[in-house]
Write a protein that holds these residues in place. Structure first.
Motif, PDB file in Angstrom:
ATOM      1  N   GLY A 250      -6.091 -10.553  -4.818  1.00  0.00           N
ATOM      2  CA  GLY A 250      -5.331 -11.152  -3.732  1.00  0.00           C
ATOM      3  C   GLY A 250      -3.835 -11.178  -3.904  1.00  0.00           C
ATOM      4  N   ILE A 251      -3.245 -10.069  -4.372  1.00  0.00           N
ATOM      5  CA  ILE A 251      -1.785 -10.006  -4.495  1.00  0.00           C
ATOM      6  C   ILE A 251      -1.212  -9.240  -3.308  1.00  0.00           C
ATOM      7  N   GLU A 252      -0.308  -9.870  -2.586  1.00  0.00           N
ATOM      8  CA  GLU A 252       0.315  -9.199  -1.450  1.00  0.00           C
ATOM      9  C   GLU A 252       1.369  -8.209  -1.938  1.00  0.00           C
ATOM     10  N   ALA A 253       1.350  -7.022  -1.338  1.00  0.00           N
ATOM     11  CA  ALA A 253       2.279  -5.977  -1.754  1.00  0.00           C
ATOM     12  C   ALA A 253       2.710  -5.170  -0.544  1.00  0.00           C
ATOM     13  N   VAL A 254       3.844  -4.481  -0.700  1.00  0.00           N
ATOM     14  CA  VAL A 254       4.381  -3.635   0.362  1.00  0.00           C
ATOM     15  C   VAL A 254       4.444  -2.197  -0.154  1.00  0.00           C
ATOM     16  N   ALA A 255       3.781  -1.290   0.578  1.00  0.00           N
ATOM     17  CA  ALA A 255       3.826   0.138   0.256  1.00  0.00           C
ATOM     18  C   ALA A 255       4.872   0.780   1.161  1.00  0.00           C
ATOM     19  N   SER A 256       6.099   0.748   0.712  1.00  0.00           N
ATOM     20  CA  SER A 256       7.211   1.171   1.574  1.00  0.00           C
ATOM     21  C   SER A 256       7.152   2.645   1.948  1.00  0.00           C
ATOM     22  N   GLN A 257       6.518   3.495   1.111  1.00  0.00           N
ATOM     23  CA  GLN A 257       6.461   4.923   1.383  1.00  0.00           C
ATOM     24  C   GLN A 257       5.172   5.345   2.075  1.00  0.00           C
ATOM     25  N   ALA A 258       4.314   4.393   2.409  1.00  0.00           N
ATOM     26  CA  ALA A 258       3.038   4.719   3.041  1.00  0.00           C
ATOM     27  C   ALA A 258       3.254   5.283   4.437  1.00  0.00           C
ATOM     28  N   PRO A 259       2.407   6.259   4.857  1.00  0.00           N
ATOM     29  CA  PRO A 259       2.574   6.847   6.179  1.00  0.00           C
ATOM     30  C   PRO A 259       2.229   5.895   7.326  1.00  0.00           C
ATOM     31  N   ARG A 260       1.269   4.987   7.100  1.00  0.00           N
ATOM     32  CA  ARG A 260       0.870   4.084   8.187  1.00  0.00           C
ATOM     33  C   ARG A 260       0.839   2.627   7.734  1.00  0.00           C
TER      34      ARG A 260
END
Length: 494
Positions: A250-260
């Motif tokens: 349950g760790i919130e993360a941001v995939a800034s390079q993700a396509p969607r």
């Protein structure tokens, strides 16, 4: 040594001579003790073992076998167990009997083996059993077949250790099941080895990484920013923790390079296949896009609610103060103030029912006039007011209509039995507002007020938050007139 013997049929003279020489050589070997067992093919083309020297010479034949083997007589008494079987089941090296083998088996397995031996007196039988020897679990393949012991018949029983084979098959089945589960999961799932290299990935990963991730280092191709971390915890640390045996959830993360998918909920767990040893980790990434959007919407709504509450409270305080300054008695203040707050609440209720989007002018007029003309609907004519307005204009218009209706009931067209009120929309080309006309007729003769009251202020000022809004009052003798202007920017296109 064991020699195979088959029946003679339709042979040539040369072949018969050759077979005769073999037979003589066999007899010589038997006489000289070189042979202790014969394998004979019977008319059913089945091989039968015949032992020599009183039924004990098969010992060397069984000892030469790699498999654990035992011989039983026709009364199911254990005659002999070879070294391989004694080592397999940890049996004593000295004299043993069937009870030693039975002691290794649990009750259910013992019933299975006894049934197998009984059925094998007719034909060869096989079965798989599970045993525990010195705390070690084993899977054994037990085979039993008839055995000719000199002039009598008995049974030959072999025990084959198939533990590794069964575990390999179980591991393969588990891996196939794991692949199916991973492939069918809605969230993105990747499997990494102990070095963090991706070995498996399902189709949902394509929303986070555009390409084939297998063979790539997870932290390199899917860089994640852990939103609640101080910066000390990185993606590779999550993988390292899971590989070392510690689950992370349950760790919130941001995939800034993700396509969607940009916002994910990250979890990682140790991967154990077929043993307690960790062979990698399983990482899941749940799409938080909808939840984040809902949170943003909630924040906007909370901000909007805070703004509206503050505005409403300020409006209520203003109404209270201005009403108190124009009313001469407490009873008069209470009636006027309560009416105005009820008018404000009526419009708020309409807006709340429509999530504070927009409402029609007809709904506002109806809600504000119902308390006054419920018994005199025939005296009210409303037409052409289906246009919709935004909340700001709706609240202001509600207060204006309330003041006009209150005045009409006290002093105007609704104060007698013959007066009438007409409400209609007027829209002229080139005007930056929507006009609403309130026209009274048939009531008492109208005279302009000698002093300006708060009701008049509410009517003329409520819509003046822009230059295109407002209201003008006229006092012709035949009846009060009010021309209301709704600013164009507060109108909702049909």
């Amino acid at each position: 040594m064991a020699i195979a013997v088959s029946a003679y049929d339709n042979l040539s003279m040369d072949e018969l001579r050759r077979r005769l020489e073999e037979a003589e050589d066999t007899l010589r070997a038997i006489r000289e003790g070189e042979v202790d067992a014969l394998v004979v093919r019977n008319p059913r083309r089945e091989d039968e073992v015949f032992t020599l020297e009183g039924g004990t010479s098969y010992h060397s034949f069984m000892e030469a076998m790699d498999l654990g083997a035992a011989a039983f007589d026709d009364s199911n008494r254990l005659l002999y167990a070879n070294k391989a079987l004694r080592e397999l089941l940890h049996l004593p090296d000295d004299t043993i009997d069937a009870s030693h083998i039975a002691a290794v088996l649990d009750e259910e397995t013992l019933v299975t083996v006894r049934g197998l031996i009984e059925a094998a007196k007719q034909t060869k039988q096989t079965a798989e059993i599970a045993v525990v020897v010195d705390s070690r679990e084993m899977q054994l393949l037990v085979s039993a077949a008839p055995l000719q012991l000199g002039v009598t018949r008995g049974l030959a029983v072999t025990f084959t250790d198939i533990t590794a084979k069964v575990r390999a098959a179980s591991a393969e089945a588990s891996e196939r099941a794991a692949h199916s589960i991973i492939a069918s999961a809605n969230e993105a799932v990747v499997v990494c080895d102990t070095n963090g290299v991706i070995t498996h990935a399902n189709a949902a990963v394509s929303a986070i990484y555009n390409g084939n991730p297998v063979g790539e280092v997870f932290s390199d191709i899917i860089p994640l920013k852990l939103t609640d971390s101080t910066g000390l915890l990185q993606t590779e640390d999550i993988v390292s923790l899971a590989v070392s045996g510690t689950s992370v959830q349950g760790i919130e993360a941001v995939a800034s390079q993700a396509p969607r998918v940009k916002d994910v909920l990250l979890s990682a767990a140790p991967l154990r296949v077929g043993s307690d040893k960790v062979s990698g980790c399983v990482i899941t990434m749940v799409d938080l896009s909808q939840r984040k959007a809902a949170e943003k919407q909630q924040l906007l709504l909370m901000g909007e609610l805070d703004h509206r509450v503050k505005n409403t409270l300020a409006l209520v305080m203003s109404i209270c103060k201005r009403t108190a300054s124009t009313e001469e008695t407490v009873q008069g203040f209470q009636a006027a103030f309560t009416g105005r707050i009820q008018a404000l609440a009526a419009t708020h209720n309409l807006l709340a029912d429509r999530s504070w989007s927009s409402i029609s002018i007809a709904e506002i007029v109806s809600a504000e006039l119902d308390p006054f003309v419920s018994s005199a609907q025939a005296r009210l004519k409303v037409e052409g007011i289906e246009a919709k307005v935004l909340p700001r204009a709706a609240i202001a218009l509600g207060l204006v209509i309330h003041e006009l209706a209150t005045n009409a009931v006290k002093y105007g067209a609704l104060s007698n039995e013959t007066g009438r009120v007409q409400v209609k929309v007027t829209r002229n080309e080139g005007e930056a507002w929507l006009g609403i006309e309130w026209v009274e007729s048939g009531g008492p003769v109208v005279h302009p007020p000698s002093k300006r009251g708060f009701g008049q202020t509410v009517i003329t000022r409520s819509l003046q938050y822009t230059s295109n809004g407002g209201a003008d009052l006229e006092y012709p003798p035949e009846g009060l007139r009010c021309r209301i202007r709704i600013p164009e920017e507060d109108l909702v296109a049909a």
